[in-house]
Design an enzyme around this catalytic site. Structure first.
Site, PDB file in Angstrom:
ATOM      1  N   SER A 144      53.097 -30.952-137.820  1.00 36.81           N
ATOM      2  CA  SER A 144      52.819 -31.645-139.081  1.00 36.81           C
ATOM      3  C   SER A 144      53.497 -32.997-139.141  1.00 36.81           C
ATOM      4  O   SER A 144      53.232 -33.782-140.054  1.00 36.81           O
ATOM      5  CB  SER A 144      53.306 -30.791-140.264  1.00 36.81           C
ATOM      6  OG  SER A 144      54.709 -30.579-140.169  1.00 36.81           O
ATOM      7  N   HIS A 165      45.873 -29.794-137.210  1.00 35.35           N
ATOM      8  CA  HIS A 165      46.877 -29.487-138.231  1.00 35.35           C
ATOM      9  C   HIS A 165      46.247 -28.660-139.338  1.00 35.35           C
ATOM     10  O   HIS A 165      45.488 -29.167-140.160  1.00 35.35           O
ATOM     11  CB  HIS A 165      47.485 -30.765-138.792  1.00 35.35           C
ATOM     12  CG  HIS A 165      48.562 -30.510-139.789  1.00 35.35           C
ATOM     13  ND1 HIS A 165      48.756 -31.294-140.907  1.00 35.35           N
ATOM     14  CD2 HIS A 165      49.506 -29.527-139.858  1.00 35.35           C
ATOM     15  CE1 HIS A 165      49.768 -30.812-141.605  1.00 35.35           C
ATOM     16  NE2 HIS A 165      50.240 -29.740-141.003  1.00 35.35           N
ATOM     17  N   GLU A 177      43.263 -31.135-140.330  1.00 34.20           N
ATOM     18  CA  GLU A 177      43.361 -32.518-139.862  1.00 34.20           C
ATOM     19  C   GLU A 177      43.192 -32.504-138.342  1.00 34.20           C
ATOM     20  O   GLU A 177      43.961 -31.845-137.635  1.00 34.20           O
ATOM     21  CB  GLU A 177      44.711 -33.121-140.241  1.00 34.20           C
ATOM     22  CG  GLU A 177      44.859 -33.352-141.741  1.00 34.20           C
ATOM     23  CD  GLU A 177      46.204 -33.937-142.125  1.00 34.20           C
ATOM     24  OE1 GLU A 177      46.248 -34.736-143.067  1.00 34.20           O
ATOM     25  OE2 GLU A 177      47.220 -33.579-141.479  1.00 34.20           O
ATOM     26  N   ASN A 215      50.452 -35.221-145.206  1.00 38.06           N
ATOM     27  CA  ASN A 215      51.914 -35.301-145.271  1.00 38.06           C
ATOM     28  C   ASN A 215      52.418 -36.733-145.427  1.00 38.06           C
ATOM     29  O   ASN A 215      53.484 -36.960-145.998  1.00 38.06           O
ATOM     30  CB  ASN A 215      52.543 -34.646-144.044  1.00 38.06           C
ATOM     31  CG  ASN A 215      52.588 -33.141-144.174  1.00 38.06           C
ATOM     32  OD1 ASN A 215      52.468 -32.602-145.261  1.00 38.06           O
ATOM     33  ND2 ASN A 215      52.748 -32.445-143.061  1.00 38.06           N
TER      34      ASN A 215
END
Length: 309
Positions: A144, A165, A177, A215
């Protein structure tokens, strides 16, 4: 001439293998994330081998997957419990476990790594797997926060390396992702996108930048909430309520931090700060550092910004 012919045949064979649908998946890491990816993958008819370092961890993982499936079928097959039981049995048959990652990857289409967020450990793992996996096998990391490019450098298959991800809880969260580095080939990227869609997920394309999309936006938001609280400009309770009622977020930033894990948040922000020390969004937080030093990581330890029974 014979050598050239063999090379052409090998190239065509390799290309055909890469373009074939991903059917056999090896998942490294039997924690919550790895088990969730295994469940989602097995539920869509893929053959899955879940790998970890001990049988005890893998037994716990398998038990967790079965328990999660029972909750799914309770809602999905409420009127047909026998169909639900058959579904659970079918999915669990698609999952096997192993403590030998090297031998497992010798017959797999895709390796998804979901282990500790430590660059050297990830590099060591992929370096070993690279020597054993077939040429067509695609490698992907579920990291991440770490650059996919840095992890991939430990292998000789930069073109067959990308990021996948997933988000917790994997069986429920639709987003994936898909990270394409400068070296990831288009056919590898296409295969990862197709695989994500085959799981019933909604993949989004990401560049190999810190935090990718979610993130990169979410962590600075949570860190700014901590700084707001550190400055005395709002209690954590009021900040959480404000973001839930004012912005429509399902959880406030402090609730989310406790759910994600304060140790995880600190690890991510420390890594970004090391890469970009002049970026104020990545500045460390004394309050977060203190809680992590005290072993207060959030829900998983019973206390973080809030206390849990």
């Amino acid at each position: 001439m014979a050598f050239v012919t063999r090379q052409i045949i090998r190239t065509l064979t390799t290309s055909a293998a890469r373009n074939a649908a991903i059917k056999h998946v090896t998942i490294i890491g039997g924690g919550q994330m790895g088990a969730g990816i295994a469940q989602a993958t097995a539920s869509t008819g893929h053959t899955v081998v879940l790998v970890d370092t001990s049988e005890d961890i893998l037994k716990k993982s398998a038990k967790g997957i079965e328990g999660s499936l029972k909750r799914v079928v309770k809602k999905k097959f409420a009127d047909k419990p026998e169909v639900g039981d058959e579904f659970i049995q079918k999915v669990m048959k698609n999952v096997s476990t192993s403590t030998d990652a090297v031998s497992t990857v010798q017959s797999t289409d895709l390796v998804v790594e979901a282990i500790v967020e430590n660059l050297k450990i990830k590099q060591g793992l992929f370096s070993a797997l690279d020597k054993a996996a077939p040429q067509h096998t695609i490698f992907a990391s579920n990291t991440s926060s770490l650059p996919i490019t840095d992890i991939a450098r430990s292998t000789a298959r930069l073109d067959r390396f990308g990021g996948l991800h997933f988000f917790n809880p994997v069986p429920m969260m639709k987003l994936v992702e898909v990270i394409k580095t400068e070296s990831t080939s288009q056919e590898t990227f296409d295969a990862l996108m197709a695989f994500s869609k085959a799981l019933g997920k909604h993949p989004v394309t990401c560049k190999d930048t810190p935090g990718f999309i979610v993130n990169r936006l979410l962590v600075p938001y949570m860190m700014e909430a901590i700084r707001l609280h550190e400055r005395g400009h709002g209690s954590k309770e009021d900040i959480d309520v404000a973001m839930k009622l004012g912005a429509g977020y399902p959880m406030g930033p402090f609730e989310l931090l406790d759910y994600v894990g304060l140790d995880t948040a600190k690890f991510i922000i420390d890594g970004w700060y090391e890469m970009e020390p002049d970026n104020p969004l990545f500045a460390p937080s004394p309050m977060l550092n203190k809680l992590v030093a005290e072993g207060k990581f959030g829900k998983k330890t019973g206390e973080g910004f809030y206390k849990y029974k």
